[in-house]
Scaffold this motif. Structure first.
Motif, PDB file in Angstrom:
ATOM      1  N   MET A   1       0.838  -1.183   0.000  1.00 13.05           N
ATOM      2  CA  MET A   1       0.000   0.000   0.000  1.00 13.05           C
ATOM      3  C   MET A   1       0.878   1.239   0.000  1.00 13.05           C
ATOM      4  SD  MET A   1      -3.502   0.166   0.802  1.00 13.05           S
ATOM      5  CE  MET A   1      -4.042  -1.037  -0.348  1.00 13.05           C
ATOM      6  N   GLU A   2       0.483   2.212  -0.741  1.00 12.64           N
ATOM      7  CA  GLU A   2       1.221   3.469  -0.753  1.00 12.64           C
ATOM      8  C   GLU A   2       0.552   4.467   0.180  1.00 12.64           C
ATOM      9  OE1 GLU A   2       1.988   5.103  -4.559  1.00 12.64           O
ATOM     10  OE2 GLU A   2       2.665   3.202  -5.370  1.00 12.64           O
ATOM     11  N   ALA A   3       1.352   5.262   0.824  1.00 10.41           N
ATOM     12  CA  ALA A   3       0.834   6.283   1.717  1.00 10.41           C
ATOM     13  C   ALA A   3       0.212   7.409   0.905  1.00 10.41           C
ATOM     14  CB  ALA A   3       1.962   6.839   2.588  1.00 10.41           C
ATOM     15  N   THR A   4      -0.788   8.014   1.503  1.00 14.76           N
ATOM     16  CA  THR A   4      -1.393   9.166   0.850  1.00 14.76           C
ATOM     17  C   THR A   4      -0.468  10.363   0.990  1.00 14.76           C
ATOM     18  OG1 THR A   4      -2.570   9.694   2.872  1.00 14.76           O
ATOM     19  CG2 THR A   4      -3.746   8.363   1.248  1.00 14.76           C
ATOM     20  N   ASN A   5      -0.512  11.284   0.075  1.00 14.78           N
ATOM     21  CA  ASN A   5       0.336  12.469   0.100  1.00 14.78           C
ATOM     22  C   ASN A   5      -0.349  13.541   0.933  1.00 14.78           C
ATOM     23  OD1 ASN A   5       2.167  14.459  -0.332  1.00 14.78           O
ATOM     24  ND2 ASN A   5       1.745  14.706  -2.516  1.00 14.78           N
ATOM     25  N   THR A   6       0.066  13.680   2.194  1.00 16.91           N
ATOM     26  CA  THR A   6      -0.560  14.656   3.074  1.00 16.91           C
ATOM     27  C   THR A   6       0.093  16.023   2.962  1.00 16.91           C
ATOM     28  OG1 THR A   6       0.837  13.961   4.899  1.00 16.91           O
ATOM     29  CG2 THR A   6      -1.310  12.895   4.704  1.00 16.91           C
ATOM     30  N   GLY A   7       1.399  16.076   2.857  1.00 19.00           N
ATOM     31  CA  GLY A   7       2.111  17.337   2.678  1.00 19.00           C
ATOM     32  C   GLY A   7       2.135  18.238   3.894  1.00 19.00           C
ATOM     33  N   ALA A   8       1.032  18.338   4.619  1.00 15.75           N
ATOM     34  CA  ALA A   8       0.946  19.272   5.743  1.00 15.75           C
ATOM     35  C   ALA A   8       1.275  18.608   7.080  1.00 15.75           C
ATOM     36  CB  ALA A   8      -0.446  19.886   5.799  1.00 15.75           C
ATOM     37  N   ALA A   9       1.619  17.343   7.081  1.00 16.46           N
ATOM     38  CA  ALA A   9       1.890  16.632   8.330  1.00 16.46           C
ATOM     39  C   ALA A   9       3.220  15.888   8.229  1.00 16.46           C
ATOM     40  CB  ALA A   9       0.747  15.669   8.626  1.00 16.46           C
ATOM     41  N   PRO A  10       4.332  16.608   8.364  1.00  8.29           N
ATOM     42  CA  PRO A  10       5.639  15.958   8.179  1.00  8.29           C
ATOM     43  C   PRO A  10       5.909  14.839   9.180  1.00  8.29           C
ATOM     44  CG  PRO A  10       5.905  18.192   9.004  1.00  8.29           C
ATOM     45  CD  PRO A  10       4.456  18.018   8.666  1.00  8.29           C
ATOM     46  N   ILE A  11       5.411  14.953  10.392  1.00  4.33           N
ATOM     47  CA  ILE A  11       5.628  13.889  11.379  1.00  4.33           C
ATOM     48  C   ILE A  11       4.890  12.627  10.942  1.00  4.33           C
ATOM     49  CG2 ILE A  11       5.198  13.169  13.765  1.00  4.33           C
ATOM     50  CD1 ILE A  11       5.669  16.104  14.561  1.00  4.33           C
ATOM     51  N   TYR A  12       3.647  12.793  10.486  1.00  2.00           N
ATOM     52  CA  TYR A  12       2.869  11.657  10.004  1.00  2.00           C
ATOM     53  C   TYR A  12       3.546  11.033   8.787  1.00  2.00           C
ATOM     54  CZ  TYR A  12      -1.156   8.923   8.486  1.00  2.00           C
ATOM     55  OH  TYR A  12      -1.984   7.898   8.103  1.00  2.00           O
ATOM     56  N   ASP A  13       4.032  11.867   7.875  1.00  2.41           N
ATOM     57  CA  ASP A  13       4.733  11.358   6.694  1.00  2.41           C
ATOM     58  C   ASP A  13       5.975  10.559   7.092  1.00  2.41           C
ATOM     59  OD1 ASP A  13       2.875  12.524   5.017  1.00  2.41           O
ATOM     60  OD2 ASP A  13       4.101  14.315   4.661  1.00  2.41           O
ATOM     61  N   LEU A  14       6.701  11.043   8.083  1.00  8.00           N
ATOM     62  CA  LEU A  14       7.888  10.341   8.571  1.00  8.00           C
ATOM     63  C   LEU A  14       7.518   8.986   9.170  1.00  8.00           C
ATOM     64  CD1 LEU A  14      10.940  10.384   9.158  1.00  8.00           C
ATOM     65  CD2 LEU A  14      10.395  11.478  11.337  1.00  8.00           C
ATOM     66  N   LEU A  15       6.454   8.952   9.953  1.00 10.43           N
ATOM     67  CA  LEU A  15       6.004   7.692  10.547  1.00 10.43           C
ATOM     68  C   LEU A  15       5.576   6.697   9.465  1.00 10.43           C
ATOM     69  CD1 LEU A  15       3.994   8.933  13.650  1.00 10.43           C
ATOM     70  CD2 LEU A  15       6.137   7.640  13.641  1.00 10.43           C
ATOM     71  N   ILE A  16       4.894   7.182   8.444  1.00 10.72           N
ATOM     72  CA  ILE A  16       4.482   6.306   7.346  1.00 10.72           C
ATOM     73  C   ILE A  16       5.708   5.734   6.649  1.00 10.72           C
ATOM     74  CG2 ILE A  16       3.421   6.272   5.051  1.00 10.72           C
ATOM     75  CD1 ILE A  16       1.288   8.151   6.155  1.00 10.72           C
ATOM     76  N   ASN A  17       6.704   6.565   6.412  1.00 13.25           N
ATOM     77  CA  ASN A  17       7.927   6.084   5.772  1.00 13.25           C
ATOM     78  C   ASN A  17       8.643   5.047   6.623  1.00 13.25           C
ATOM     79  OD1 ASN A  17       7.644   7.609   3.443  1.00 13.25           O
ATOM     80  ND2 ASN A  17       8.768   9.342   4.290  1.00 13.25           N
ATOM     81  N   GLU A  18       8.612   5.211   7.944  1.00 17.73           N
ATOM     82  CA  GLU A  18       9.307   4.296   8.841  1.00 17.73           C
ATOM     83  C   GLU A  18       8.519   3.022   9.118  1.00 17.73           C
ATOM     84  OE1 GLU A  18      10.204   6.376  12.431  1.00 17.73           O
ATOM     85  OE2 GLU A  18      11.763   7.607  11.494  1.00 17.73           O
ATOM     86  N   ARG A  19       7.218   3.157   9.328  1.00 19.73           N
ATOM     87  CA  ARG A  19       6.407   2.031   9.804  1.00 19.73           C
ATOM     88  C   ARG A  19       5.385   1.516   8.798  1.00 19.73           C
ATOM     89  NH1 ARG A  19       6.888   1.683  15.820  1.00 19.73           N
ATOM     90  NH2 ARG A  19       8.821   2.821  16.062  1.00 19.73           N
ATOM     91  N   GLY A  20       5.148   2.256   7.718  1.00 18.31           N
ATOM     92  CA  GLY A  20       4.109   1.870   6.765  1.00 18.31           C
ATOM     93  C   GLY A  20       2.806   2.569   7.100  1.00 18.31           C
ATOM     94  N   ASP A  21       1.905   2.588   6.146  1.00 14.22           N
ATOM     95  CA  ASP A  21       0.622   3.276   6.326  1.00 14.22           C
ATOM     96  C   ASP A  21      -0.391   2.304   6.922  1.00 14.22           C
ATOM     97  OD1 ASP A  21      -1.646   4.818   6.225  1.00 14.22           O
ATOM     98  OD2 ASP A  21      -1.273   5.567   4.204  1.00 14.22           O
TER      99      ASP A  21
END
Length: 54
Positions: A1-21
């Motif tokens: 699964m690919e993470a959605t592009n949130t753009g406004a939540a860098p912490i959430y984006d980092l967590l998705i990159n580390e742990r998956g969506d």
């Protein structure tokens, strides 16, 4: 699964990159379960594909 592009939540984006969506994975698993349950509970096949209640 690919993470959605949130753009406004860098912490959430980092967590998705580390742990998956996890949210997207759970939504996918729920949809697969729903489809399997619908297929399993499809009683129309029991009477040879007709909708007669005879």
């Amino acid at each position: 699964m690919e993470a959605t592009n949130t753009g406004a939540a860098p912490i959430y984006d980092l967590l998705i990159n580390e742990r998956g969506d996890v949210i997207a994975d759970a939504a996918h698993a729920a949809e697969q379960t729903r489809l399997k349950a619908a297929d399993t509970l499809n009683f129309r096949l029991a009477n040879n594909g007709t909708n007669d209640a005879a």
